[in-house]
Design a protein around this motif. Structure first.
Motif, PDB file in Angstrom:
ATOM      1  N   HIS A   1       0.460   8.169  -6.307  1.00  0.00           N
ATOM      2  CA  HIS A   1      -0.080   9.302  -5.545  1.00  0.00           C
ATOM      3  C   HIS A   1      -1.570   9.137  -5.238  1.00  0.00           C
ATOM      4  N   GLU A   2      -1.912   7.946  -4.896  1.00  0.00           N
ATOM      5  CA  GLU A   2      -3.317   7.669  -4.577  1.00  0.00           C
ATOM      6  C   GLU A   2      -3.337   6.473  -3.631  1.00  0.00           C
ATOM      7  N   GLU A   3      -4.303   6.454  -2.715  1.00  0.00           N
ATOM      8  CA  GLU A   3      -4.430   5.306  -1.807  1.00  0.00           C
ATOM      9  C   GLU A   3      -4.982   4.110  -2.591  1.00  0.00           C
ATOM     10  N   LEU A   4      -4.443   2.950  -2.321  1.00  0.00           N
ATOM     11  CA  LEU A   4      -4.950   1.734  -2.967  1.00  0.00           C
ATOM     12  C   LEU A   4      -6.434   1.556  -2.636  1.00  0.00           C
TER      13      LEU A   4
ATOM     14  N   GLN B   1       0.825  -1.211   0.000  1.00  0.00           N
ATOM     15  CA  GLN B   1       0.000   0.000   0.000  1.00  0.00           C
ATOM     16  C   GLN B   1       0.864   1.269   0.000  1.00  0.00           C
ATOM     17  N   GLN B   2       1.981   1.194   0.713  1.00  0.00           N
ATOM     18  CA  GLN B   2       2.921   2.327   0.773  1.00  0.00           C
ATOM     19  C   GLN B   2       3.506   2.613  -0.620  1.00  0.00           C
ATOM     20  N   GLU B   3       3.977   1.538  -1.276  1.00  0.00           N
ATOM     21  CA  GLU B   3       4.560   1.660  -2.617  1.00  0.00           C
ATOM     22  C   GLU B   3       3.534   2.191  -3.608  1.00  0.00           C
ATOM     23  N   TYR B   4       2.311   1.666  -3.497  1.00  0.00           N
ATOM     24  CA  TYR B   4       1.247   2.092  -4.416  1.00  0.00           C
ATOM     25  C   TYR B   4       1.033   3.600  -4.272  1.00  0.00           C
ATOM     26  N   ARG B   5       1.002   4.041  -3.009  1.00  0.00           N
ATOM     27  CA  ARG B   5       0.802   5.463  -2.711  1.00  0.00           C
ATOM     28  C   ARG B   5       1.936   6.297  -3.306  1.00  0.00           C
ATOM     29  N   ALA B   6       3.167   5.805  -3.141  1.00  0.00           N
ATOM     30  CA  ALA B   6       4.340   6.535  -3.634  1.00  0.00           C
ATOM     31  C   ALA B   6       4.351   6.608  -5.167  1.00  0.00           C
ATOM     32  N   MET B   7       3.999   5.491  -5.818  1.00  0.00           N
ATOM     33  CA  MET B   7       4.063   5.440  -7.271  1.00  0.00           C
ATOM     34  C   MET B   7       2.905   6.149  -7.958  1.00  0.00           C
TER      35      MET B   7
END
Length: 298
Positions: free
Chosen positions: A40-43, A32-38
């Protein structure tokens, strides 16, 4: 001679689902952290916009870790639009002291308020007393019991209930919130032996409402959590229509805890694999998702 390179085989969506499931099990938070970083949105926002209905509800709960799932169900059951004190009671009274400990910390971290505060605010009477004591008292989790104390507790419960006019709820609350599951299971069988009556029947005739439900949940989980959840799942799928809220709650919160045992109990009691029951009661991606959490076989 040039070597022939074959194009990679098209990905198998089923395998993708399995891989995602495996990856999530191991490092839910990191994904979830990586998704947010890549992106710019919450999974969770992406899931909310891409999915709908029961599939969305189940998926949004599943992407949390076990303590986060419990905390979220509790918060929604205590103060959501669809307030459900039975669901809140089930979550609290079917968890071990160490699970409750982590869940209380998660609850505060996620919602900025103490679980005890929300319980105090939205419940009342003996129901409130038993829930607050259950989340507040650290209980022993081992299998050893002291037979002398077991006999003593069985006598106290008899005096607090059957022997007198009216019920001394304080004694029920004290024993059910201070003793370990192994101890309560022993008290239950000692009671039956000493007074030729099942403790479960005594609770049903001496108490009522959510307080009764809390005592019964503690007693049944002390004897066998897997049996308790198998029965709950059966109830959610029996009769007309399916209680999807319960089905999602139980399947998603128990998937990494004791699902194998629940499946075995379900099959033993109802002579039908749990997966088969879910398969006939649900449909589409929602069905596929729940079945992936339950796993096949019994």
């Amino acid at each position: 001679m040039a070597s022939l390179t074959l194009p990679p085989a098209p990905p198998n969506p089923r395998q993708d689902a399995i891989d995602l499931h495996k990856a999530f099990k191991v490092q839910r938070g990191l994904i979830q952290q990586e998704y947010r970083a890549m992106y710019h949105e919450e999974l969770s926002h992406r899931i909310s916009s891409e999915l709908s209905g029961n599939h969305k509800k189940a998926m949004l709960l599943w992407i949390l870790d076990p303590a986060g799932r419990d905390a979220t169900v509790l918060r929604e059951s205590l103060i959501g639009d669809a307030m459900d004190l039975r669901a809140a009671t089930e979550i609290i009274c079917s968890r071990t002291p160490s699970q409750l400990q982590i869940m209380k910390q998660t609850y505060f971290a996620r919602f900025g308020t103490y679980l005890e505060h929300d319980i105090g605010h939205h419940t009342s009477g003996d129901h409130q007393k038993i829930l607050l004591a259950y989340v507040g008292i650290p209980r022993y989790e081992g299998p050893e019991v002291d037979p002398t104390i077991v006999t003593h507790d069985a006598k106290d419960l008899y005096k607090a209930g059957e022997k007198r006019l009216g019920t001394d709820e304080k004694t029920f609350i004290r024993i059910f919130t201070e003793r370990s599951w192994a101890h309560i299971a022993s008290v239950s069988s000692a009671y039956h032996h000493m007074y030729d009556r099942k403790l479960e029947k005594v609770i049903k005739s001496e108490t009522s409402g959510n307080f009764e439900f809390a005592l019964l949940t503690i007693l049944r989980c002390a004897e066998s959590p897997a049996k308790y959840f198998a029965k709950l799942l059966r109830k959610s799928m029996k009769g007309l229509g399916t209680d999807d809220k319960t089905l999602i709650r139980v399947v998603v919160t128990r998937t990494e805890i004791d699902m194998q045992y629940i499946k075995a109990e379900y099959f033993k009691k109802y002579k039908k694999p749990l997966a088969e029951a879910i398969n006939s009661e649900t449909s589409g991606n929602y069905r596929t998702f729940l079945l992936s959490l339950v796993g096949h076989g019994h």
